[in-house]
Design a protein around this motif. Structure first.
Motif, PDB file in Angstrom:
ATOM      1  N   GLY A 289     104.866  43.293  35.466  1.00 51.62           N
ATOM      2  CA  GLY A 289     104.333  44.525  36.019  1.00 51.62           C
ATOM      3  C   GLY A 289     105.289  45.694  35.944  1.00 51.62           C
ATOM      4  N   MET A 290     106.346  45.571  35.128  1.00 55.58           N
ATOM      5  CA  MET A 290     107.326  46.656  34.994  1.00 55.58           C
ATOM      6  C   MET A 290     106.947  47.561  33.826  1.00 55.58           C
ATOM      7  SD  MET A 290     110.746  44.312  35.533  1.00 55.58           S
ATOM      8  CE  MET A 290     111.893  45.679  35.684  1.00 55.58           C
ATOM      9  N   MET A 360      95.967  40.621  45.185  1.00 52.28           N
ATOM     10  CA  MET A 360      95.516  41.763  45.985  1.00 52.28           C
ATOM     11  C   MET A 360      96.721  42.589  46.419  1.00 52.28           C
ATOM     12  SD  MET A 360      94.417  39.778  49.454  1.00 52.28           S
ATOM     13  CE  MET A 360      95.617  38.915  50.471  1.00 52.28           C
ATOM     14  N   HIS A 361      96.472  43.877  46.653  1.00 49.66           N
ATOM     15  CA  HIS A 361      97.552  44.767  47.059  1.00 49.66           C
ATOM     16  C   HIS A 361      96.989  45.810  48.016  1.00 49.66           C
ATOM     17  CE1 HIS A 361     101.170  47.095  47.034  1.00 49.66           C
ATOM     18  NE2 HIS A 361     101.715  46.392  46.053  1.00 49.66           N
ATOM     19  N   PRO A 362      97.381  45.765  49.292  1.00 50.81           N
ATOM     20  CA  PRO A 362      96.797  46.664  50.294  1.00 50.81           C
ATOM     21  C   PRO A 362      97.198  48.126  50.124  1.00 50.81           C
ATOM     22  CG  PRO A 362      98.596  45.390  51.252  1.00 50.81           C
ATOM     23  CD  PRO A 362      98.357  44.831  49.872  1.00 50.81           C
ATOM     24  N   ALA A 372     102.648  44.282  41.423  1.00 52.59           N
ATOM     25  CA  ALA A 372     103.756  45.090  41.894  1.00 52.59           C
ATOM     26  C   ALA A 372     104.249  44.523  43.219  1.00 52.59           C
ATOM     27  CB  ALA A 372     103.298  46.540  42.066  1.00 52.59           C
ATOM     28  N   PRO A 373     105.483  44.867  43.610  1.00 53.65           N
ATOM     29  CA  PRO A 373     105.980  44.405  44.914  1.00 53.65           C
ATOM     30  C   PRO A 373     104.998  44.731  46.028  1.00 53.65           C
ATOM     31  CG  PRO A 373     107.762  45.433  43.670  1.00 53.65           C
ATOM     32  CD  PRO A 373     106.501  45.648  42.877  1.00 53.65           C
ATOM     33  N   GLY A 374     104.788  43.762  46.903  1.00 50.86           N
ATOM     34  CA  GLY A 374     103.830  43.945  47.982  1.00 50.86           C
ATOM     35  C   GLY A 374     102.501  43.269  47.736  1.00 50.86           C
TER      36      GLY A 374
END
Length: 433
Positions: A289-290, A360-362, A372-374
């Motif tokens: 994801g970079m 998932m990413h809130p 990505a982080p998170g």
């Protein structure tokens, strides 16, 4: 766990789902014939986005991590697939060596390696983990958060073979994407099976080459089903010779972004889609994801004049510089898990779908990169009764198993594209006039 989708399994994508379910016998026969001519990657994972009006893969990973995020229900399928894959490649296999990434401090990644070790042990192999990291000089045991222990050993190279002390494998499984290039210890292993092959690593592989192969696959599949291949294929272009650090080549990138958005806008107009088109610019050899950014208008590339943003785009995993990028049609995701934007990730081994999860990413939007982080993961079991046996005759949109089967079809199309890609880039392939 069957997810609750904000889309409520409704929308224009139902027409595609209905066509896929109605055509299942033809689809499965088509795949069988393809696998008679092409060899599937040993394993892979595919990120899929469901925009309601379009369902498409946006990334295909040939060295999938994250096996620890799948449910225990997927283990029997994974073990059967592992047995089938090993039987084709090396029926007399006894010992298998896993080569991981050099990430001794990432417990989640190590749990992924431990899960792979379990799968292949249950497939009937002696499995050990050999690290090529210079930091691993002796047998090293690492405690993981859930009480498990993983054992890493230094890989040993003889003139013609790779193994461990008192362990000589016939098969070596790479779970290292070789972003920084193949270390010499892995080269010229002519007496052992190395899976995936070295040219599947990111030092050789390019996303643009993969999606070129996927475009070919989607056109053939679209003809089979009588559908517009755009419904399952993201428009893309490639931009080369960019230096993000120095800020050169950005004008050409803006031209490519504008041209790609224009193509997508035409398709939106054709289908009466009211959403605003966008693209995702990503490193052509990127991973983890970079080196990824969402662009809704070419004017937004002005942000790349900011040194911090340029540096973020200019360097990816293992400090590798970015000079070529993929400009890919952005595919919205209207799926939700626990009130967070989500996307399905489908896992395969040999030619079989074995499971998946929702990433998932809130804190990310429907048009942003979720890797990505998170980010978090919700396991999604693909039991035989749902994934392999969709409910034929059910109304489109009424059946989660049918939706999961459709995800599996799209993922297998991406896997087939990866097989085309690996054949085309195989340095050892014989060339005939």
């Amino acid at each position: 766990m069957v997810p609750h989708l904000i889309t409520a399994l409704t929308g224009p994508i139902n027409e595609l789902e209905q066509r896929i379910i109605d055509s299942m016998p033809a689809i499965e026969r088509w795949f069988r014939l393809e696998w008679m001519e092409h060899t599937p990657p040993f394993y892979c994972s595919v990120d899929i986005r469901n925009a309601g009006f379009k369902l498409a893969p946006v990334d295909t990973n040939l060295f999938p991590g994250g096996w620890n995020n799948l449910t225990d229900e997927m283990l029997p399928l994974a073990v059967q697939a592992a047995m089938a894959a090993i039987e084709k490649i090396c029926p007399e296999a006894r010992n298998l060596l896993i080569i991981p990434e050099n990430q001794q401090k990432n417990p989640s990644y190590l749990s992924n390696i431990l899960q792979l070790q379990r799968i292949f042990r249950m497939a009937g192999l002696n499995v050990r983990i050999g690290s090529v990291s210079p930091d691993i000089k002796k047998l090293t045991e690492i405690k993981l958060p859930h009480g498990d222990t993983i054992t890493l050993e230094p890989a040993l190279r003889t003139k013609r073979r790779l193994g461990l002390k008192n362990f000589d494998p016939c098969t070596i499984l790479l779970n290292n994407d070789l972003s920084a290039g193949a270390p010499g210890i892995l080269e010229e292993l002519y007496e052992q099976f190395l899976l995936p092959p070295l040219h599947a690593g990111w030092s050789v592989r390019r996303k643009s080459r993969h999606f070129q192969s996927y475009e070919e696959v989607s056109k053939r599949f679209g003809k089979l089903l009588g559908i517009d291949p755009w419904l399952i294929n993201p428009v893309f272009s490639k931009c080369e010779n960019i230096d993000f650090v120095e800020g050169t080549g950005l004008d050409q990138l803006a031209v490519q972004v504008d041209a790609t958005i224009t193509k997508v806008r035409r398709k939106y107009k054709e289908y009466g889609i009211k959403e605003k088109p966008f693209v995702v610019v990503k490193a052509d050899n990127g991973t983890y994801g970079m080196g990824v950014m969402t662009v809704r208008d070419a004017k937004e590339l002005e942000a790349l004049k900011d040194k911090r943003t340029r540096n973020k785009m200019g360097v990816i995993k293992d400090g590798q510089p970015v000079h070529d990028v993929l400009v890919q049609e952005g595919v919205l995701t209207y799926e939700r898990m626990n009130n967070a934007v989500a996307e399905p990730v489908v896992y395969m081994m040999d030619r079989y779908v074995v499971g998946g999860f929702y990433r998932m990413h809130p804190e990310r939007g429907i048009d942003e990169n979720l890797n990505a982080p998170g980010s978090g993961f919700v396991p999604l079991a693909f039991p035989p009764q749902s994934t392999q046996l969709p409910q034929i005759g059910a109304r489109a949109g009424a059946s989660a198993p049918n939706r999961f089967y459709m995800y599996g079809v799209i993922a297998r199309l991406a896997m087939l594209a990866a097989s085309y890609e690996l054949e085309a880039t195989n340095p050892d392939a014989e060339i005939y006039d």
